[in-house]
Design a protein around this motif. Sequence first.
Motif, PDB file in Angstrom:
ATOM      1  N   THR A  67       0.835  -1.202   0.000  1.00 25.44           N
ATOM      2  CA  THR A  67       0.000   0.000   0.000  1.00 25.44           C
ATOM      3  C   THR A  67       0.867   1.249   0.000  1.00 25.44           C
ATOM      4  O   THR A  67       0.631   2.193  -0.750  1.00 25.44           O
ATOM      5  CB  THR A  67      -0.913   0.006   1.245  1.00 25.44           C
ATOM      6  OG1 THR A  67      -1.772  -1.117   1.187  1.00 25.44           O
ATOM      7  CG2 THR A  67      -1.733   1.272   1.315  1.00 25.44           C
ATOM      8  N   VAL A  68       1.895   1.243   0.844  1.00 23.82           N
ATOM      9  CA  VAL A  68       2.786   2.401   0.953  1.00 23.82           C
ATOM     10  C   VAL A  68       3.447   2.672  -0.400  1.00 23.82           C
ATOM     11  O   VAL A  68       3.431   3.786  -0.920  1.00 23.82           O
ATOM     12  CB  VAL A  68       3.857   2.153   2.042  1.00 23.82           C
ATOM     13  CG1 VAL A  68       4.951   3.213   1.972  1.00 23.82           C
ATOM     14  CG2 VAL A  68       3.214   2.127   3.423  1.00 23.82           C
ATOM     15  N   GLN A  69       4.001   1.605  -0.999  1.00 22.76           N
ATOM     16  CA  GLN A  69       4.782   1.794  -2.219  1.00 22.76           C
ATOM     17  C   GLN A  69       3.932   2.195  -3.409  1.00 22.76           C
ATOM     18  O   GLN A  69       4.437   2.781  -4.366  1.00 22.76           O
ATOM     19  CB  GLN A  69       5.584   0.513  -2.501  1.00 22.76           C
ATOM     20  CG  GLN A  69       6.739   0.392  -1.504  1.00 22.76           C
ATOM     21  CD  GLN A  69       7.131  -1.039  -1.195  1.00 22.76           C
ATOM     22  OE1 GLN A  69       6.815  -1.962  -1.941  1.00 22.76           O
ATOM     23  NE2 GLN A  69       7.823  -1.228  -0.072  1.00 22.76           N
ATOM     24  N   ASP A  70       2.634   1.891  -3.349  1.00 24.87           N
ATOM     25  CA  ASP A  70       1.751   2.261  -4.454  1.00 24.87           C
ATOM     26  C   ASP A  70       1.136   3.644  -4.289  1.00 24.87           C
ATOM     27  O   ASP A  70       0.435   4.108  -5.173  1.00 24.87           O
ATOM     28  CB  ASP A  70       0.610   1.238  -4.582  1.00 24.87           C
ATOM     29  CG  ASP A  70       1.130  -0.080  -5.129  1.00 24.87           C
ATOM     30  OD1 ASP A  70       2.290  -0.107  -5.582  1.00 24.87           O
ATOM     31  OD2 ASP A  70       0.379  -1.068  -5.092  1.00 24.87           O
ATOM     32  N   CYS A  71       1.380   4.298  -3.154  1.00 26.75           N
ATOM     33  CA  CYS A  71       0.628   5.536  -2.907  1.00 26.75           C
ATOM     34  C   CYS A  71       1.346   6.780  -3.408  1.00 26.75           C
ATOM     35  O   CYS A  71       0.761   7.849  -3.452  1.00 26.75           O
ATOM     36  CB  CYS A  71       0.265   5.670  -1.422  1.00 26.75           C
ATOM     37  SG  CYS A  71       1.582   6.323  -0.393  1.00 26.75           S
ATOM     38  N   HIS A  72       2.611   6.652  -3.789  1.00 23.42           N
ATOM     39  CA  HIS A  72       3.347   7.839  -4.226  1.00 23.42           C
ATOM     40  C   HIS A  72       4.503   7.396  -5.126  1.00 23.42           C
ATOM     41  O   HIS A  72       5.215   6.458  -4.793  1.00 23.42           O
ATOM     42  CB  HIS A  72       3.901   8.593  -3.015  1.00 23.42           C
ATOM     43  CG  HIS A  72       4.242  10.019  -3.313  1.00 23.42           C
ATOM     44  ND1 HIS A  72       5.320  10.388  -4.060  1.00 23.42           N
ATOM     45  CD2 HIS A  72       3.626  11.177  -2.963  1.00 23.42           C
ATOM     46  CE1 HIS A  72       5.367  11.706  -4.166  1.00 23.42           C
ATOM     47  NE2 HIS A  72       4.340  12.212  -3.513  1.00 23.42           N
ATOM     48  N   THR A  73       4.695   8.100  -6.237  1.00 25.33           N
ATOM     49  CA  THR A  73       5.724   7.663  -7.191  1.00 25.33           C
ATOM     50  C   THR A  73       7.136   7.843  -6.652  1.00 25.33           C
ATOM     51  O   THR A  73       8.080   7.274  -7.183  1.00 25.33           O
ATOM     52  CB  THR A  73       5.615   8.458  -8.508  1.00 25.33           C
ATOM     53  OG1 THR A  73       5.528   9.845  -8.165  1.00 25.33           O
ATOM     54  CG2 THR A  73       4.401   8.044  -9.300  1.00 25.33           C
ATOM     55  N   ALA A  74       7.303   8.621  -5.599  1.00 19.91           N
ATOM     56  CA  ALA A  74       8.649   8.831  -5.061  1.00 19.91           C
ATOM     57  C   ALA A  74       9.151   7.623  -4.276  1.00 19.91           C
ATOM     58  O   ALA A  74      10.315   7.571  -3.902  1.00 19.91           O
ATOM     59  CB  ALA A  74       8.653  10.064  -4.151  1.00 19.91           C
ATOM     60  N   LEU A  75       8.269   6.662  -4.030  1.00 22.11           N
ATOM     61  CA  LEU A  75       8.641   5.572  -3.126  1.00 22.11           C
ATOM     62  C   LEU A  75       9.068   4.331  -3.898  1.00 22.11           C
ATOM     63  O   LEU A  75       8.422   3.936  -4.864  1.00 22.11           O
ATOM     64  CB  LEU A  75       7.456   5.269  -2.204  1.00 22.11           C
ATOM     65  CG  LEU A  75       7.009   6.505  -1.401  1.00 22.11           C
ATOM     66  CD1 LEU A  75       5.739   6.214  -0.635  1.00 22.11           C
ATOM     67  CD2 LEU A  75       8.115   6.963  -0.462  1.00 22.11           C
TER      68      LEU A  75
ATOM     69  N   ILE B 202       1.154   8.631   2.638  1.00 19.96           N
ATOM     70  CA  ILE B 202       1.295   7.303   3.254  1.00 19.96           C
ATOM     71  C   ILE B 202       0.255   7.134   4.358  1.00 19.96           C
ATOM     72  O   ILE B 202      -0.436   6.121   4.435  1.00 19.96           O
ATOM     73  CB  ILE B 202       2.727   7.106   3.805  1.00 19.96           C
ATOM     74  CG1 ILE B 202       3.735   7.077   2.650  1.00 19.96           C
ATOM     75  CG2 ILE B 202       2.819   5.821   4.630  1.00 19.96           C
ATOM     76  CD1 ILE B 202       5.189   6.986   3.084  1.00 19.96           C
ATOM     77  N   ARG B 203       0.135   8.150   5.203  1.00 18.72           N
ATOM     78  CA  ARG B 203      -0.869   8.076   6.276  1.00 18.72           C
ATOM     79  C   ARG B 203      -2.254   7.803   5.721  1.00 18.72           C
ATOM     80  O   ARG B 203      -2.997   6.968   6.207  1.00 18.72           O
ATOM     81  CB  ARG B 203      -0.957   9.424   7.006  1.00 18.72           C
ATOM     82  CG  ARG B 203       0.033   9.606   8.077  1.00 18.72           C
ATOM     83  CD  ARG B 203      -0.230  10.875   8.877  1.00 18.72           C
ATOM     84  NE  ARG B 203       0.920  11.079   9.725  1.00 18.72           N
ATOM     85  CZ  ARG B 203       1.156  10.374  10.813  1.00 18.72           C
ATOM     86  NH1 ARG B 203       0.306   9.471  11.211  1.00 18.72           N
ATOM     87  NH2 ARG B 203       2.247  10.572  11.508  1.00 18.72           N
ATOM     88  N   GLU B 204      -2.586   8.561   4.679  1.00 15.70           N
ATOM     89  CA  GLU B 204      -3.920   8.460   4.109  1.00 15.70           C
ATOM     90  C   GLU B 204      -4.152   7.068   3.525  1.00 15.70           C
ATOM     91  O   GLU B 204      -5.193   6.444   3.744  1.00 15.70           O
ATOM     92  CB  GLU B 204      -4.088   9.536   3.024  1.00 15.70           C
ATOM     93  CG  GLU B 204      -5.470   9.590   2.444  1.00 15.70           C
ATOM     94  CD  GLU B 204      -5.632  10.755   1.461  1.00 15.70           C
ATOM     95  OE1 GLU B 204      -4.680  11.557   1.304  1.00 15.70           O
ATOM     96  OE2 GLU B 204      -6.705  10.843   0.854  1.00 15.70           O
ATOM     97  N   ALA B 205      -3.152   6.562   2.788  1.00 17.03           N
ATOM     98  CA  ALA B 205      -3.325   5.266   2.123  1.00 17.03           C
ATOM     99  C   ALA B 205      -3.406   4.129   3.138  1.00 17.03           C
ATOM    100  O   ALA B 205      -4.253   3.237   3.020  1.00 17.03           O
ATOM    101  CB  ALA B 205      -2.162   5.033   1.152  1.00 17.03           C
TER     102      ALA B 205
END
Lengths: 90, 589
Positions: free
Chosen positions: B490-498, B540-543
């Motif tokens: 979930t974390v890695q899919d929530c933002h392209t910077a990750l 990340i928090r939101e996702a």
Amino acid sequence: MVSGSPSESEIRDWCVKYLARTLDLREPTIDPDAKFARLGLDSANSVYLIVELEEWLGTELTTELIFEYPSIAELARYLARHAAGERGAG
Amino acid sequence: MRQVNAEQVERLRSPKPAIAIEVASLASILRYRAAERPNDPGYIFLPDRGGGRHQITYAELYRRARALALRLAVHGKRGDRAVLLFPPGLDFVVAFFGCLLAGIIAVPMMIPRRGSRRDASTAIFADCSPRFAITYRDLVAVARPDLGNRFSDVELEWLFVDAPGAEPNPNVALPALERADIAFLQYTSGSTSTPKGVIVSHDNLLQNLEMIRIAFGNTPQSTHVTWVPHYHDMGLILCILQSLYIGALCVLMAPVSFLQRPLSWLRAIHEYRAEVAGGPNFAFDLCVKRHRPEEMQGVDLSCWKLAYNGAEPVRAATIERFASTFAPYGFSANSAHPAYGMAEATLLISSGKRGAGPTLLTVDRDALQNGKAVASTPNHHVHRIVGCGRPLIGERLAIVDPDDRRRLRAGQIGEIWVAGPHVAQGYWCNAEATAAVFGAIIDGEPAEIWLRTGDLGFLDENNELYITGRIKDLIIIRGVNHYPQDIENTVQDCHTALRQHCGAAFSMLDQNDEEQLVIVQEVERTYRHRFAIGEIIGSIREAVNREHEITPREIVLIRTGTLPQTTSGKIQRSLTKQMFLAGSLAVLQ
């Protein structure tokens, strides 16, 4: 329980302080317009926020409010207009 | 499904039963109750805010469950799966027994949250390929029309417990069940990537219900009051099913009612003179935190004989605070009842004796971390641990070195292994995980196969079991299991910077000894100089909140390539945790 009806900005400040404490965040990082989900407020913590507000305002609230008014600013606006009024009416 | 021979399975499956039960399934017990005590209420549901109560008698429950079973039998065949999507209440109970009567495999699950994209429901549907989704009409018609769309690409039939539908076909008969038949699948966590459905047979269920009855000393007078969700194994088996098994009244409350007004649970225990009520450790803390004397006037808890505490680590301080806070209302410290269990063993694995009170042990914290349970000396760091009772009658429990699989002696810490007729059949359609978890053999003892719990602990000289830790990567928050891989995805899919595959989720204990989620995640090198850390952390928090219903306590972004991994690229979560606690991660500021 607070004495007198708190204003919208007092409720907002109270929510920011409460969430900073429970979510272990610094107060300046809490944007009152951010959605609760963005702040990481899960369902259990949403219920606890409502319960703390009930105690502080001395009125009964429903947990659905978090979905209907999904940010600190929106919730504070609603509570300042309605919840405090209900208490005044008994 | 197991990687063992048939003879070993047979040996495991045919121990001496504690008490001979001459029925094939729990459905027979419902039929019996309906005939014996038709007008007794089996279940009462207390809606939020004291809005009256709903109750159902045994006869009514049987009639409604049978009507549903006949409809299921017309449209489906024995062994088909049916997911049960219900808010807290009595309809779930009807649907569950309807499935049992029809020989349809029930799959209780949480109603998917509005707006969640990748929650466990999708994965569970894909895993168990249900023929039916059972709910009530207004849920999909009014309250949650999004549910129909969500599962529109899944081929299944919606059935409503409150719809009379066509008259049951008199030529349709309900099957004669056998104890080896599968009763239901228990999905053990909010897992989104690799859901594991524990296969519970009618035999497993009846065996464990009998073990619970004996261990808890339950009788038809043992009224239960529960708020634990019905899709949680504790809520389902320890309350909803145990109460029917013993013929006692079960009073249900919604989980949210409890979270908002924990004292209403205690007031219901008082009002219904309940003997048995419990929950995960946090529930007892919440009652203490919300204790208001003015809301407890006239409450007498002296009826409460068994306050079980399980599903997450049991804390000594919690038990003591609860007992001292509620002693003035007649609560006895001896009613505190720590227990240990998991869905893979149907539910219960160890339990104290009714009324005996908890066993506390003070041990040396340093020795504990080195795998030994040593009584503390005054000069050392001490840690108080709570005994979770003894192994159950009809069960074998061993402490085993998880690496070389040797059986360990009393006082030595190792992995807890369990064998017995309550050990479930494996994971649905997952031979690999089934073999790894359900097919273990102790070094030098080839005659028996064991369930590996993934939990660490030891037995003392009195055969009392203490849980000291966990070797499986599992995060338990408010009694709910979460797999770290799911949160990391979930974390890695929530933002392209990750960076993909370069994050670790684990839990740590806070100052109140409660488990809290920590996320450590690498950031892509190319993004390092042009992102706003606050914005990524917010995403990340939101996702994590949206998909898993958890508030992360700490989110740490680290430099590219600095997350501890093995040479084969496996995430080293415990090493990451050590570095986090030591402050030695390459944190981006």
